[in-house]
Design an enzyme around this catalytic site. Structure first.
Site, mmCIF file in Angstrom:
data_model
loop_
_atom_site.group_PDB
_atom_site.id
_atom_site.type_symbol
_atom_site.label_atom_id
_atom_site.label_comp_id
_atom_site.label_asym_id
_atom_site.label_seq_id
_atom_site.Cartn_x
_atom_site.Cartn_y
_atom_site.Cartn_z
ATOM 1 N N GLY A 78 0.771 -1.373 -0.057
ATOM 2 C CA GLY A 78 0.123 -0.173 -0.059
ATOM 3 C C GLY A 78 0.992 1.261 -0.138
ATOM 4 O O GLY A 78 1.041 1.900 1.116
ATOM 5 N N SER A 81 0.921 3.625 -3.143
ATOM 6 C CA SER A 81 0.297 4.780 -4.135
ATOM 7 C C SER A 81 -1.167 5.148 -3.641
ATOM 8 O O SER A 81 -2.033 4.181 -2.833
ATOM 9 C CB SER A 81 0.186 4.276 -5.678
ATOM 10 N N GLU A 134 12.225 -4.615 -6.056
ATOM 11 C CA GLU A 134 11.032 -4.545 -6.818
ATOM 12 C C GLU A 134 11.524 -4.443 -8.331
ATOM 13 O O GLU A 134 10.794 -4.576 -9.358
ATOM 14 C CB GLU A 134 10.205 -3.576 -6.705
ATOM 15 N N GLU A 151 10.297 7.834 -16.385
ATOM 16 C CA GLU A 151 10.499 9.149 -16.078
ATOM 17 C C GLU A 151 11.367 9.147 -14.622
ATOM 18 O O GLU A 151 12.553 9.677 -14.663
ATOM 19 C CB GLU A 151 9.475 10.310 -15.968
HETATM 20 C C1 LIG Z 1 -0.121 -2.777 -12.927
HETATM 21 C C2 LIG Z 1 0.224 -1.975 -11.871
HETATM 22 C C3 LIG Z 1 0.239 -2.552 -10.545
HETATM 23 C C4 LIG Z 1 0.555 -1.526 -9.356
HETATM 24 N N1 LIG Z 1 0.514 -2.173 -8.110
HETATM 25 C C5 LIG Z 1 0.526 -1.389 -7.256
HETATM 26 C C6 LIG Z 1 0.613 -1.864 -5.920
HETATM 27 O O1 LIG Z 1 0.307 -3.148 -5.618
HETATM 28 N N2 LIG Z 1 0.728 -0.998 -4.749
HETATM 29 C C7 LIG Z 1 0.937 0.473 -4.908
HETATM 30 O O2 LIG Z 1 1.364 1.040 -3.924
HETATM 31 N N3 LIG Z 1 1.034 0.834 -6.215
HETATM 32 C C8 LIG Z 1 0.990 -0.100 -7.267
HETATM 33 N N4 LIG Z 1 0.799 0.658 -8.617
HETATM 34 C C9 LIG Z 1 0.916 2.275 -8.820
HETATM 35 C C10 LIG Z 1 2.407 2.469 -9.286
HETATM 36 O O3 LIG Z 1 3.221 2.233 -8.252
HETATM 37 C C11 LIG Z 1 2.107 4.116 -9.738
HETATM 38 O O4 LIG Z 1 1.034 3.798 -10.801
HETATM 39 C C12 LIG Z 1 3.143 4.473 -10.138
HETATM 40 O O5 LIG Z 1 3.919 4.725 -9.064
HETATM 41 C C13 LIG Z 1 2.972 5.785 -10.823
HETATM 42 O O6 LIG Z 1 2.322 6.892 -9.885
HETATM 43 P P1 LIG Z 1 0.944 7.482 -10.492
HETATM 44 O O7 LIG Z 1 0.027 6.325 -11.310
HETATM 45 O O8 LIG Z 1 0.247 8.212 -9.241
HETATM 46 O O9 LIG Z 1 1.265 8.356 -11.713
HETATM 47 P P2 LIG Z 1 1.943 9.854 -11.582
HETATM 48 O O10 LIG Z 1 3.214 9.816 -10.342
HETATM 49 O O11 LIG Z 1 0.812 10.859 -11.480
HETATM 50 O O12 LIG Z 1 2.646 10.046 -12.959
HETATM 51 C C14 LIG Z 1 1.961 10.524 -14.175
HETATM 52 C C15 LIG Z 1 3.090 10.700 -15.242
HETATM 53 O O13 LIG Z 1 3.852 11.968 -14.791
HETATM 54 C C16 LIG Z 1 5.376 11.562 -14.791
HETATM 55 N N5 LIG Z 1 6.140 12.122 -13.630
HETATM 56 C C17 LIG Z 1 5.412 12.169 -12.417
HETATM 57 N N6 LIG Z 1 6.520 12.876 -11.626
HETATM 58 C C18 LIG Z 1 7.230 13.273 -12.445
HETATM 59 C C19 LIG Z 1 8.681 13.883 -12.263
HETATM 60 N N7 LIG Z 1 9.134 14.375 -11.240
HETATM 61 N N8 LIG Z 1 9.424 13.935 -13.374
HETATM 62 C C20 LIG Z 1 8.991 13.694 -14.645
HETATM 63 N N9 LIG Z 1 8.083 12.962 -14.996
HETATM 64 C C21 LIG Z 1 7.043 12.826 -13.723
HETATM 65 C C22 LIG Z 1 5.301 9.943 -14.791
HETATM 66 O O14 LIG Z 1 6.471 9.448 -15.131
HETATM 67 C C23 LIG Z 1 4.006 9.556 -15.493
HETATM 68 O O15 LIG Z 1 4.204 9.352 -16.651
HETATM 69 C C24 LIG Z 1 0.459 -0.159 -9.616
HETATM 70 C C25 LIG Z 1 0.510 0.202 -10.988
HETATM 71 C C26 LIG Z 1 0.245 -0.772 -12.097
HETATM 72 C C27 LIG Z 1 0.163 0.010 -13.433
#
Ligand SMILES: Cc1cc2nc3c(=O)[nH]c(=O)nc-3n(C[C@H](O)[C@H](O)[C@H](O)COP(=O)(O)OP(=O)(O)OC[C@H]3O[C@@H](n4cnc5c(N)ncnc54)[C@H](O)[C@@H]3O)c2cc1C
Length: 321
Positions: A71, A73, A189, A309
């Site tokens: 947990g 995100s 991971e 990124e």
């Molecule tokens: C199949 C799958 C399984 C997952 N399982 C889990 C889980 O079990 N537990 C859990 O906690 N999470 C899980 N996640 C979540 C995952 O860790 C997040 O989706 C990931 O960390 C990105 O966060 P976000 O989706 O909020 O995107 P954001 O952080 O909002 O990013 C959106 C976009 O902006 C870009 N961006 C963001 N910040 C920056 C920066 N500083 N510089 C340049 N670009 C940037 C990113 O690269 C991305 O392209 C899972 C995701 C997927 C797809």
């Protein structure tokens, strides 16, 4: 495989584990639900957990009877994990947890979740005041809502905590040290063969479908993909060796994941161009069915476990040092 015998492990090396994981992936074994537990939470417990927490959870995990979710995100917090808003506040000698976690893989199958949350408000150092707690997913106040994938499958969830009671013995490691603990886990991971073998079954099927009399351009595509796969394997093996030696691998792990997940995505394009085939879910043609599967899963490859990124930021900082 690598855990101590006293907790049901086999005390094997990271390299031996690598070989088994690789074979499981190559055979298409359904292992995904075990990643968070075996790859991340177990090693974290061994490193930061109390003796009581290890005794309570590790033997059941090793038997494959206890699953944990991760947990981290939240709805407004993914890449920038230090901004998590789920919080734990002291109340009657325990902690009361409130907040929402998102994209929680397999929470609907898991028994527990390891939650990153705030135990004190953000001050000057955003990374301070974060902690990790273990929460029973069947506890009062926990609710799990399914989120469907593009394919309609249910793998991940939204998990909400409303005044969930957590006792001190459920805090992992030290209160306030969650950031250090979480960042240690990310190398595990990011570096394994699962980061460049998500589409390996498609590659095998591509070779089979191409047949022995394949065109020159198809043979060239196979050669290019296999050479890339082999290079990634060598890189990932090197990280497994470094893990065995207890060396820091954050930069190397980020590099493997960035290159590996891009390879997994590129492979789909190369294969589709070389052997144009309509992707069809549940098709009797295994190549077409696998193609449909990976096309729908691919968007997640470069997001889960840290986006491309963010990984490049880690790599750039690592190369600077
Ligand atoms: C199949 C799958 C399984 C997952 N399982 C889990 C889980 O079990 N537990 C859990 O906690 N999470 C899980 N996640 C979540 C995952 O860790 C997040 O989706 C990931 O960390 C990105 O966060 P976000 O989706 O909020 O995107 P954001 O952080 O909002 O990013 C959106 C976009 O902006 C870009 N961006 C963001 N910040 C920056 C920066 N500083 N510089 C340049 N670009 C940037 C990113 O690269 C991305 O392209 C899972 C995701 C997927 C797809």
């Amino acid at each position: 495989m690598t855990w101590p015998r006293q907790y049901g492990g086999h005390e094997r090396s990271a390299l031996e584990r690598f070989v088994v994981v690789e074979e499981l992936l190559a055979a298409g074994a359904p292992v995904a639900a075990h990643w968070p537990t075996e790859r991340q939470v177990g090693p974290l417990l061994l490193r930061f957990g109390s003796a009581q927490q290890c005794r309570l959870h590790l033997p059941a995990m090793a038997r494959g009877e206890r699953f944990f979710s991760i947990g981290m995100s939240e709805p407004d917090s993914g890449s920038d994990l230090a901004s998590v808003r789920t919080r734990a506040e002291r109340s009657d000698g325990c902690w009361l947890v409130n907040g929402t976690k998102l994209w929680t893989t397999a929470a609907h199958h898991s028994h527990y979740i390891l939650v990153l949350l705030r135990t004190s408000p953000p001050g000057g150092d955003r990374h301070a005041g974060l902690s990790q707690v273990i929460i029973d997913l069947a506890a009062p106040g926990v609710s799990i809502r399914p989120i469907q994938l593009l394919s309609g499958e249910h793998h991940f969830n939204e998990v909400t905590f409303a005044d969930v009671r957590v006792t001190d013995d459920m805090v992992l490691g030290n209160v306030g040290e969650g950031w250090r603990q979480v960042t240690g886990e990310l190398s595990l991971e990011r570096s394994g063969p699962e980061r460049f073998m998500a589409t390996v079954q498609l590659l095998s099927e591509f070779v089979r479908a191409a047949g022995p009399a394949a065109d020159e351009h198809v043979v060239a595509a196979i050669g290019q993909l296999v050479a890339q796969l082999w290079t990634l394997r060598e890189m990932s093996l090197a990280v497994a060796g470094a893990l065995d030696a207890g060396l820091p691998v954050a930069t190397e792990a980020a590099l493997v994941k960035d290159l590996g997940t891009r390879f997994d995505k590129d492979l789909i394009d190369v294969v589709r161009r070389a052997l144009p085939t309509e992707p069809v879910i549940d098709s009797a043609n295994r190549f077409a069915a696998l193609l449909a599967d990976v096309v729908m899963l691919a968007p997640g490859f470069t997001l889960r476990g840290g986006t491309t990124e963010i990984l490049r930021g880690v790599i750039a900082r690592g190369l600077e040092e």
